[in-house]
Design a protein around this motif. Structure first.
Motif, PDB file in Angstrom:
ATOM      1  N   ILE A 109       0.849  -1.208   0.000  1.00 49.23           N
ATOM      2  CA  ILE A 109       0.000   0.000   0.000  1.00 49.23           C
ATOM      3  C   ILE A 109       0.882   1.256   0.000  1.00 49.23           C
ATOM      4  O   ILE A 109       0.631   2.219  -0.727  1.00 49.23           O
ATOM      5  CB  ILE A 109      -0.938  -0.014   1.222  1.00 49.23           C
ATOM      6  N   PHE A 110       1.944   1.247   0.843  1.00 49.85           N
ATOM      7  CA  PHE A 110       2.847   2.403   0.933  1.00 49.85           C
ATOM      8  C   PHE A 110       3.554   2.637  -0.403  1.00 49.85           C
ATOM      9  O   PHE A 110       3.685   3.777  -0.864  1.00 49.85           O
ATOM     10  CB  PHE A 110       3.866   2.167   2.048  1.00 49.85           C
ATOM     11  N   LEU A 111       4.010   1.534  -1.006  1.00 55.03           N
ATOM     12  CA  LEU A 111       4.690   1.669  -2.297  1.00 55.03           C
ATOM     13  C   LEU A 111       3.742   2.195  -3.358  1.00 55.03           C
ATOM     14  O   LEU A 111       4.138   3.011  -4.209  1.00 55.03           O
ATOM     15  CB  LEU A 111       5.268   0.309  -2.724  1.00 55.03           C
ATOM     16  N   LEU A 112       2.497   1.764  -3.277  1.00 52.13           N
ATOM     17  CA  LEU A 112       1.513   2.254  -4.225  1.00 52.13           C
ATOM     18  C   LEU A 112       1.274   3.754  -4.022  1.00 52.13           C
ATOM     19  O   LEU A 112       1.211   4.526  -4.989  1.00 52.13           O
ATOM     20  CB  LEU A 112       0.197   1.467  -4.067  1.00 52.13           C
ATOM     21  N   TRP A 113       1.200   4.167  -2.697  1.00 53.34           N
ATOM     22  CA  TRP A 113       1.015   5.594  -2.401  1.00 53.34           C
ATOM     23  C   TRP A 113       2.228   6.400  -2.859  1.00 53.34           C
ATOM     24  O   TRP A 113       2.085   7.481  -3.439  1.00 53.34           O
ATOM     25  CB  TRP A 113       0.795   5.771  -0.897  1.00 53.34           C
ATOM     26  N   MET A 114       3.422   5.849  -2.603  1.00 51.89           N
ATOM     27  CA  MET A 114       4.641   6.531  -3.026  1.00 51.89           C
ATOM     28  C   MET A 114       4.698   6.630  -4.549  1.00 51.89           C
ATOM     29  O   MET A 114       5.150   7.647  -5.092  1.00 51.89           O
ATOM     30  CB  MET A 114       5.867   5.779  -2.508  1.00 51.89           C
ATOM     31  N   TYR A 115       4.242   5.605  -5.192  1.00 47.68           N
ATOM     32  CA  TYR A 115       4.251   5.632  -6.648  1.00 47.68           C
ATOM     33  C   TYR A 115       3.330   6.740  -7.174  1.00 47.68           C
ATOM     34  O   TYR A 115       3.721   7.514  -8.061  1.00 47.68           O
ATOM     35  CB  TYR A 115       3.809   4.260  -7.190  1.00 47.68           C
ATOM     36  N   ARG A 116       2.127   6.805  -6.591  1.00 48.51           N
ATOM     37  CA  ARG A 116       1.201   7.847  -7.030  1.00 48.51           C
ATOM     38  C   ARG A 116       1.727   9.240  -6.660  1.00 48.51           C
ATOM     39  O   ARG A 116       1.579  10.191  -7.436  1.00 48.51           O
ATOM     40  CB  ARG A 116      -0.173   7.616  -6.404  1.00 48.51           C
ATOM     41  N   ARG A 117       2.322   9.339  -5.458  1.00 50.59           N
ATOM     42  CA  ARG A 117       2.892  10.633  -5.055  1.00 50.59           C
ATOM     43  C   ARG A 117       4.044  11.010  -5.987  1.00 50.59           C
ATOM     44  O   ARG A 117       4.212  12.173  -6.360  1.00 50.59           O
ATOM     45  CB  ARG A 117       3.386  10.555  -3.610  1.00 50.59           C
ATOM     46  N   GLY A 118       4.847  10.012  -6.325  1.00 45.72           N
ATOM     47  CA  GLY A 118       5.935  10.274  -7.263  1.00 45.72           C
ATOM     48  C   GLY A 118       5.410  10.759  -8.600  1.00 45.72           C
ATOM     49  O   GLY A 118       5.997  11.657  -9.222  1.00 45.72           O
ATOM     50  N   GLU A 119       4.304  10.152  -9.039  1.00 47.07           N
ATOM     51  CA  GLU A 119       3.705  10.599 -10.294  1.00 47.07           C
ATOM     52  C   GLU A 119       3.230  12.042 -10.178  1.00 47.07           C
ATOM     53  O   GLU A 119       3.422  12.848 -11.103  1.00 47.07           O
ATOM     54  CB  GLU A 119       2.529   9.691 -10.673  1.00 47.07           C
ATOM     55  N   ALA A 120       2.614  12.377  -9.002  1.00 49.87           N
ATOM     56  CA  ALA A 120       2.133  13.752  -8.808  1.00 49.87           C
ATOM     57  C   ALA A 120       3.296  14.736  -8.779  1.00 49.87           C
ATOM     58  O   ALA A 120       3.229  15.821  -9.370  1.00 49.87           O
ATOM     59  CB  ALA A 120       1.330  13.845  -7.508  1.00 49.87           C
TER      60      ALA A 120
END
Length: 815
Positions: free
Chosen positions: A191-202
């Motif tokens: 879940i954290f990696l997914l959030w980090m991935y989306r944050r990285g995209e943002a």
């Protein structure tokens, strides 16, 4: 995800994996142990121990009945039993049973049986046959002990199996919990990696927007913008940079920023850092700020720039801003020239005033000085009128010169230096009284009022304020005839500010002239036959003085009805001074010794003549010199008490002449006084700092010359006094000489030391102390030491009831 987050994630994952691996291995080990059925083998071995004993017992009975056949079977069973006992006593499997009482007792009994029986079994058969009854009896005794041993072992190993199964159960539970925790951790990590991935995209999207904006700013910036790596290699080159430097973007990307900088002054820390960078001896770590330098275009032209270099956040990229300041430099040069021209104009004005001061005061000195020396009693009435007319015209011309010079000398520094404590009511009252006669001549009534009526001590520029009031009241008198002039002084409610109002009922001022009356050289009465003469500088000087004192001045007027001038200045409150003057019993007038040796130095023959005549009026025969060289020859040949020296002389001026006299060490007891037409406050300061003791401004008045000579005489004598000599002391010196005066002073000093010791010694009587004080007071009076005399008389007449306090008080006063 940053580095520390990755590190923590890796540590937690490795720890969970290691824990699960450890628990899994433990479970496998326990399962293998349980799979071997070791406890069943042990239980069987334990039960067989007792069986082997019974078989040995049966074989012993059979051998007793049939020795020939039974002894061989008996020995075989004995060896088997012996092997069983050795296994139980030596095998590590049964070490845990050693601490059990039944086990250890049974095993010890079996071992004792073997120890006793083995020699018999291994011995002759006849002895063995005869021992069989005893062996049978021993086995019967040993049988219950071995039964207890087997039961104890079975119970012990059964308990160990139970504990091993419980441990296995706990391990399985921990393993399940660890696996569950690992699953939760992995789920959270996903879940954290997914959030980090989306944050990285943002963030990447935002960075792309910022990058686009930055590129748009760089592309459309009016300043040249260069992006380089840490070594200065150009990575980006905007359109303005192409215009400024003349390179295309493709050409610029092959250049280093160092090639664009021609030269600059490395006179501060940031510039030195850039200098090292351009020379390959350092890197730029922080924002350089604005630095002025010269850059070089593609054409080779060198032009002025203002630039700054800043490192990016990751320190791997430098951003440089360049601005072509060729036009600004041209504007600055224009401003510098305008400033220099204005300063040159101001200098020319100052030089003109200086020359005018000297050139006009020099002839005025001859005119007014000669007039003051003329014996008017010997003149006819007609000649007296002519002399008086000359005197009035000269004084008027002198006042005009002083007005012009005042305009160039008034500033805030002068106002600050002129401050002191003074009685405001007394000062204004004296001004009004001094001008009352002039007002009455023109038929005017002059009134003065204070609000409140107890305005006393203040701190401020007394002389400058006095000059302002004299100008305002004098103007009111000059433009009013047969009217009323009112002077009001009011303390305002805020910040120690005072308002001075001067009103009159005179001719008034037209509205269009109200703003101009404070201009230089402006006069309201401009007709050819005007009644009021003047330079038009009085109000201009007044306004400049008021501004120098941080004050304000304004005027209101109605033509034909009168005018009102309001002057507001800050004056801080001061303590009331003790104005009680000690009574003087000495009425001797200060005198200048007729034997004073005076040297007059001036290149103008008339000025020398006037000064020599004035000194003769004072009873002094003086020596004259027409230039500095002649004066140097004279001081080499004789000593002088006073030197009156002009400043502006050809070949060698007065300051240089005085300096050479000091170099020749010829001014030990000589007082040098400057006599000059340079009358500004700055000039006076320069003359005093050059070594002159005082300054007399031309035209020289006899009274002014006398006052300066008396002041210098008093100053010289005061250097020798204990408490300062009065005019009586001067008379003593003239009658008996300075040496006797010094001897008398020393005697007074000795008496004071003795009196102080009397006061500090409590054994000395009051009468003895007062007698010594009376004696010292008499000597102080003869020498003109007024302050000391007053103190001693006060002590001599002190109240006897207050003697203890008086003894301490006057001992301190006489220190």
């Amino acid at each position: 995800m940053n580095r520390w987050q990755i590190t923590i994630f890796a540590i937690l994952f490795l720890f969970s994996a290691a824990l699960i691996g450890y628990l899994g291995r433990t479970v496998i080990t326990n399962l293998d142990a349980l799979a071997t059925a070791q406890n069943d083998d042990i239980s069987w071995n334990m039960s067989q121990f007792e069986v082997e004993l019974l078989r040995l017992q049966n074989e012993a009975r059979a051998a007793q009945q049939n020795p020939e056949r039974g002894l061989r079977n008996f020995k075989k069973r004995f060896d088997i039993f012996y092997s069983r006992v050795s296994t139980f006593s030596q095998s590590r499997v049964y070490e845990a049973l050693q601490s059990e009482p039944d086990y250890s007792l049974g095993l010890a009994s079996a071992q004792a049986f073997l120890d006793a029986t083995t020699p018999v079994v291994d011995g002759p058969e006849e002895a063995l046959v005869s021992s069989l009854p005893s062996i049978i009896s021993q086995t019967e005794t040993l049988q219950p002990l071995l039964r207890d041993l087997a039961l104890s072992g079975v119970e012990n190993f059964a308990e160990q199996d139970s504990q091993r199964r419980a441990f296995l159960s706990d391990t399985l539970i921990r393993l399940a919990a660890s696996i569950l925790a690992l699953i939760v951790f992995l789920t959270a990590s996903i879940i954290f990696l997914l959030w980090m991935y989306r944050r990285g995209e943002a963030i990447a999207h935002e960075n792309q927007i910022v990058k686009s904006r930055f590129e748009a700013i760089v592309r459309n910036s009016l300043d040249a913008v260069l992006v380089t790596n840490i070594d200065g290699q150009i990575l980006e080159f905007n359109g303005a940079a192409q215009t400024v430097f003349g390179y295309s973007r493709k050409q610029a990307l092959t250049l280093n920023i160092k090639e664009l900088l021609a030269d600059f002054s490395a006179d501060h820390g940031k510039a030195r850092e850039v200098k090292k960078f351009t020379e390959g001896r350092g890197r730029i770590e922080n924002d350089t700020g604005r630095i002025r330098a010269h850059s070089r275009r593609q054409s080779g032209e060198v032009f002025p720039v203002e630039f700054s270099i800043s490192p990016s956040m990751n320190q791997n990229v430098l951003i440089a801003f360049f601005r072509d300041i060729t036009k600004e430099e041209a504007w600055l040069e224009t401003l510098r020239k305008a400033r220099d021209k204005a300063q040159a104009g101001e200098k020319a004005k100052a030089d003109l005033l200086t020359v005018m001061s000297h050139e006009m005061r020099t002839p005025l000195n001859g005119i007014l000085g000669s007039l003051s020396l003329i014996d008017r009693n010997a003149l006819s009435d007609r000649n007296k009128k002519h002399v008086e007319a000359i005197n009035v015209s000269g004084e008027l011309l002198l006042s005009h010169v002083n007005d012009v010079l005042n305009m160039s000398s008034i500033d805030k520094d002068q106002a600050a230096e002129a401050t002191d404590d003074f009685d405001l009511m007394d000062m204004v009252s004296q001004i009004v009284e001094s001008l009352r006669a002039a007002a009455e001549i023109r038929g005017n009534r002059l009134a003065l009022s204070f609000l409140p009526e107890d305005i006393r001590m203040v701190h401020g520029a007394q002389k400058l304020l006095q000059q302002c009031l004299v100008n305002l009241i004098g103007n009111a008198i000059k433009f009013t005839e047969g009217g009323e002039i009112s002077v009001e002084v009011e303390k305002l409610a805020d910040d120690d500010r005072f308002e001075f109002r001067v009103s009159d009922t005179g001719m008034g001022i037209e509205e269009q002239n109200l703003e101009r009356i404070f201009d230089e050289f402006f006069t309201v009465d401009t007709k050819y036959a005007r009644d009021n003469k003047g330079t038009g500088l009085g109000l201009a000087i007044t306004k400049r003085i008021v501004l120098a004192m941080n004050g304000e001045i304004e005027a209101d007027s109605i033509v034909g009805e009168g005018s009102l001038f309001r002057l507001t200045v800050p004056l801080k409150a001061a303590q009331m001074a003790d104005k009680t003057e000690p009574e003087q019993s000495f009425d001797a007038e200060p005198k200048i010794s007729h034997y004073a040796r005076v040297l007059v130095i001036d290149d103008n023959e008339i000025n020398r003549m006037v000064l020599l005549d004035m000194l003769e009026e004072l009873g002094i025969k003086a020596t004259e010199a027409e230039d500095g060289y002649q004066a140097l020859d004279l001081v080499q040949k004789q000593e002088f008490d006073f030197i009156l020296m002009d400043i502006s002389m050809p070949n060698m001026d007065g300051i240089e002449t005085l300096g050479k006299m000091h170099e020749a060490d010829r001014l030990h007891e000589t007082t040098a006084i400057a006599v000059t037409a340079h009358a500004s406050a700055k000039d006076r300061e320069n003359f005093l700092s050059a070594g002159f003791s005082d300054v007399v401004f031309k035209p020289v008045a006899l009274s002014s010359l006398k006052q300066v000579l008396l002041k210098q005489t008093a100053s010289d004598d005061a250097k020798e006094n204990i408490h300062g000599a009065s005019p009586v002391g001067q008379d003593f010196i003239e009658r008996f000489g300075i040496e006797k005066y010094k001897v008398a002073q020393q005697q007074v000093s000795d008496m004071l030391i003795e009196l102080r010791s009397f006061l500090e010694d409590e054994t000395k009587s009051q009468t003895a102390c007062k007698d010594l004080a009376h004696k010292a007071a008499g000597s102080a009076a003869v020498l003109g030491l007024t302050d000391l005399y007053e103190t001693l008389v006060e002590f001599e007449n002190c109240d006897e009831t207050d003697w203890p306090r008086a003894r301490v008080l006057y001992a301190e006063k006489l220190l």
